[in-house]
Design a protein around this motif. Structure first.
Motif, PDB file in Angstrom:
ATOM      1  N   PRO A  47       0.652  -1.191  -0.135  1.00 52.56           N
ATOM      2  CA  PRO A  47       0.173  -0.027  -0.005  1.00 52.56           C
ATOM      3  C   PRO A  47       0.768   1.389  -0.188  1.00 52.56           C
ATOM      4  CG  PRO A  47       0.052  -1.008   2.308  1.00 52.56           C
ATOM      5  CD  PRO A  47       0.503  -1.841   1.121  1.00 52.56           C
ATOM      6  N   ASN A  48       2.022   1.207   0.250  1.00 51.38           N
ATOM      7  CA  ASN A  48       2.909   2.410   0.637  1.00 51.38           C
ATOM      8  C   ASN A  48       4.057   2.404  -0.645  1.00 51.38           C
ATOM      9  OD1 ASN A  48       1.744   3.639   2.978  1.00 51.38           O
ATOM     10  ND2 ASN A  48       2.457   1.940   3.855  1.00 51.38           N
ATOM     11  N   LEU A  49       4.056   1.529  -1.561  1.00 54.95           N
ATOM     12  CA  LEU A  49       4.927   1.738  -2.667  1.00 54.95           C
ATOM     13  C   LEU A  49       5.016   2.907  -3.376  1.00 54.95           C
ATOM     14  CD1 LEU A  49       7.111  -0.250  -4.087  1.00 54.95           C
ATOM     15  CD2 LEU A  49       5.240  -0.685  -5.603  1.00 54.95           C
ATOM     16  N   GLU A  50       6.157   3.542  -3.608  1.00 57.75           N
ATOM     17  CA  GLU A  50       6.373   4.888  -4.296  1.00 57.75           C
ATOM     18  C   GLU A  50       6.930   4.797  -5.703  1.00 57.75           C
ATOM     19  OE1 GLU A  50       8.057   7.885  -1.760  1.00 57.75           O
ATOM     20  OE2 GLU A  50       6.593   7.442  -0.396  1.00 57.75           O
ATOM     21  N   ASN A  51       7.907   3.954  -5.903  1.00 56.12           N
ATOM     22  CA  ASN A  51       8.725   3.629  -7.048  1.00 56.12           C
ATOM     23  C   ASN A  51       8.616   2.118  -7.858  1.00 56.12           C
ATOM     24  OD1 ASN A  51       9.642   6.365  -6.971  1.00 56.12           O
ATOM     25  ND2 ASN A  51      10.851   5.660  -5.097  1.00 56.12           N
ATOM     26  N   LEU A  52       8.510   2.062  -8.735  1.00 58.11           N
ATOM     27  CA  LEU A  52       8.375   0.683  -9.313  1.00 58.11           C
ATOM     28  C   LEU A  52       9.077   0.734 -10.475  1.00 58.11           C
ATOM     29  CD1 LEU A  52       7.483  -2.435  -9.440  1.00 58.11           C
ATOM     30  CD2 LEU A  52       5.426  -1.530 -10.200  1.00 58.11           C
ATOM     31  N   ARG A  53      10.071  -0.279 -10.800  1.00 53.82           N
ATOM     32  CA  ARG A  53      10.640  -0.396 -12.093  1.00 53.82           C
ATOM     33  C   ARG A  53      10.810  -2.145 -12.383  1.00 53.82           C
ATOM     34  NH1 ARG A  53      17.289   0.112 -13.425  1.00 53.82           N
ATOM     35  NH2 ARG A  53      17.252  -1.083 -15.335  1.00 53.82           N
ATOM     36  N   TYR A  54      10.279  -2.226 -13.861  1.00 47.87           N
ATOM     37  CA  TYR A  54       9.838  -3.378 -14.079  1.00 47.87           C
ATOM     38  C   TYR A  54      10.395  -3.769 -15.591  1.00 47.87           C
ATOM     39  CZ  TYR A  54       7.047  -7.646 -16.007  1.00 47.87           C
ATOM     40  OH  TYR A  54       6.812  -8.654 -16.504  1.00 47.87           O
ATOM     41  N   GLU A  55      10.887  -4.979 -15.789  1.00 49.87           N
ATOM     42  CA  GLU A  55      11.579  -5.618 -17.050  1.00 49.87           C
ATOM     43  C   GLU A  55      11.276  -6.989 -17.085  1.00 49.87           C
ATOM     44  OE1 GLU A  55      15.725  -6.323 -19.428  1.00 49.87           O
ATOM     45  OE2 GLU A  55      15.427  -4.275 -17.916  1.00 49.87           O
ATOM     46  N   PRO A  56      10.573  -7.378 -18.078  1.00 52.06           N
ATOM     47  CA  PRO A  56       9.924  -8.983 -17.876  1.00 52.06           C
ATOM     48  C   PRO A  56      11.340  -9.991 -18.362  1.00 52.06           C
ATOM     49  CG  PRO A  56       9.211  -7.969 -20.188  1.00 52.06           C
ATOM     50  CD  PRO A  56       9.884  -6.827 -19.191  1.00 52.06           C
TER      51      PRO A  56
END
Length: 327
Positions: free
Chosen positions: A252-261
């Motif tokens: 619920p408090n996530l601010e930054n997300l980086r994603y690569e499959p």
């Protein structure tokens, strides 16, 4: 300035615990200079131990013969062991332990020493533990004592490390962990990685980068999915996930997300709908899908606080319609 401070501190008879703490707060090079200036300071070991294979041998040593290679390895083993024993004998805590063996060292040749070192640093109350071994020759099993070190605030594991499913049977005590990074680590059971993450309730920064698991043939295969649902990750603020095809995050408090499959040419699954406080999103190398437009429209409605969006080398969108006051 360093010399004046060193001499004054020695003359005043500052307790060794305070001298130790001062060294821990200095950069590595400055601490080394400080220790070299005075006999009094040389009696105390620098509490941050950072060892890189290049300090002991280089790639040029290998063609000249294995004797050069093992001579350098013997020097490395001797250096690390003596430093850790000295700290233990002085009753001083080790703040940081960083070890990089590179591609020239077979971790199986030093496995017994690695076990001893990790046991010693965990017993000393280490706060930062960073291990990066070679995966070209074999893998070293992370000892159970590493998950019982409740003093750890940062754990960074790299290549050449295997985490056995025996970890599922033991209670973990990583109650102080704030940063967890796993890069090309092998897990003998797919449930171990989620079990590990779930026992780090105060973690604020999480990285999972191209990790592996055993399949039914006991072969190393890439980790295809990661479920971070119901793990009570209330403090998690930043997540970096690479090399995973399906990801489910509940934080619920996530601010930054980086994603690569994992597979750039296959459909991906990224579910972070419950992360309503997200402010920054980086998407890398996503493949085109028929529902991409709808996915993008829902992105802004489900994450109204999104301020930064980066899309790198993606063919997932032919056309992008963006409507966001916050972006």
């Amino acid at each position: 300035m360093v010399m004046e401070f060193t001499m004054e501190s020695s003359a005043l008879g500052v307790p060794k615990a305070i001298l130790h703490d001062i060294l821990a707060r200095l950069p590595d090079k400055e601490a080394a200079k400080t220790i070299a200036l005075s006999k009094t300071w040389r009696e105390y070991s620098f509490p941050n131990l950072s060892v890189h294979w290049e300090y002991f041998f280089t790639e040029d040593d290998v063609p000249q013969g294995e004797s050069h290679r093992f001579s350098g390895l013997d020097n490395l083993i001797d250096y690390v062991t003596k430093r850790l024993l000295r700290l233990r004998d002085q009753g001083l805590a080790l703040e940081e332990f960083k070890l990089n063996l590179g591609d020239l060292v077979d971790p199986t040749l030093v496995s017994l020493h690695l076990d001893q070192w990790i046991r010693m640093v965990c017993e000393s109350g280490v706060k930062v533990l960073e291990l990066d071994l070679s995966a070209d020759h074999g893998r070293w099993d992370l000892p159970l004592c590493a998950i019982e070190a409740n003093s750890l605030t940062k754990l960074e594991l790299g290549e050449g490390i295997r985490i056995d499913q025996e970890f599922l049977k033991h209670s973990m005590k990583l109650s102080s962990m704030k940063m967890l990074s796993l890069t090309r680590v092998l897990f003998t059971h797919e449930g171990v990685i989620e079990h590990l993450i779930s026992h780090c309730p105060l973690t604020e920064h999480l990285t999972v980068d191209h990790c592996y698991v055993y399949n039914h043939l006991s072969l190393e295969v890439p980790l295809e999915s990661l479920f971070l649902y119901g793990l009570q990750l209330q403090k998690l603020k930043e997540v970096d996930l690479q090399g995973i095809q399906e990801v489910y995050i509940d934080s619920p408090n996530l601010e930054n997300l980086r994603y690569e499959p994992l597979d750039f040419n296959a459909p991906f699954k990224l579910d972070f709908n419950s992360c309503t406080t997200l402010r920054s999103l980086l998407l890398m190398r996503l493949q085109y899908t028929a529902n991409a437009d709808n996915w993008f429209l829902e992105l802004f409605s489900k994450h109204p606080f999104l301020e930064s969006l980066e899309i790198f080398a993606c063919s997932v969108f032919e056309r992008i319609n963006i409507s966001s006051a916050q972006l």
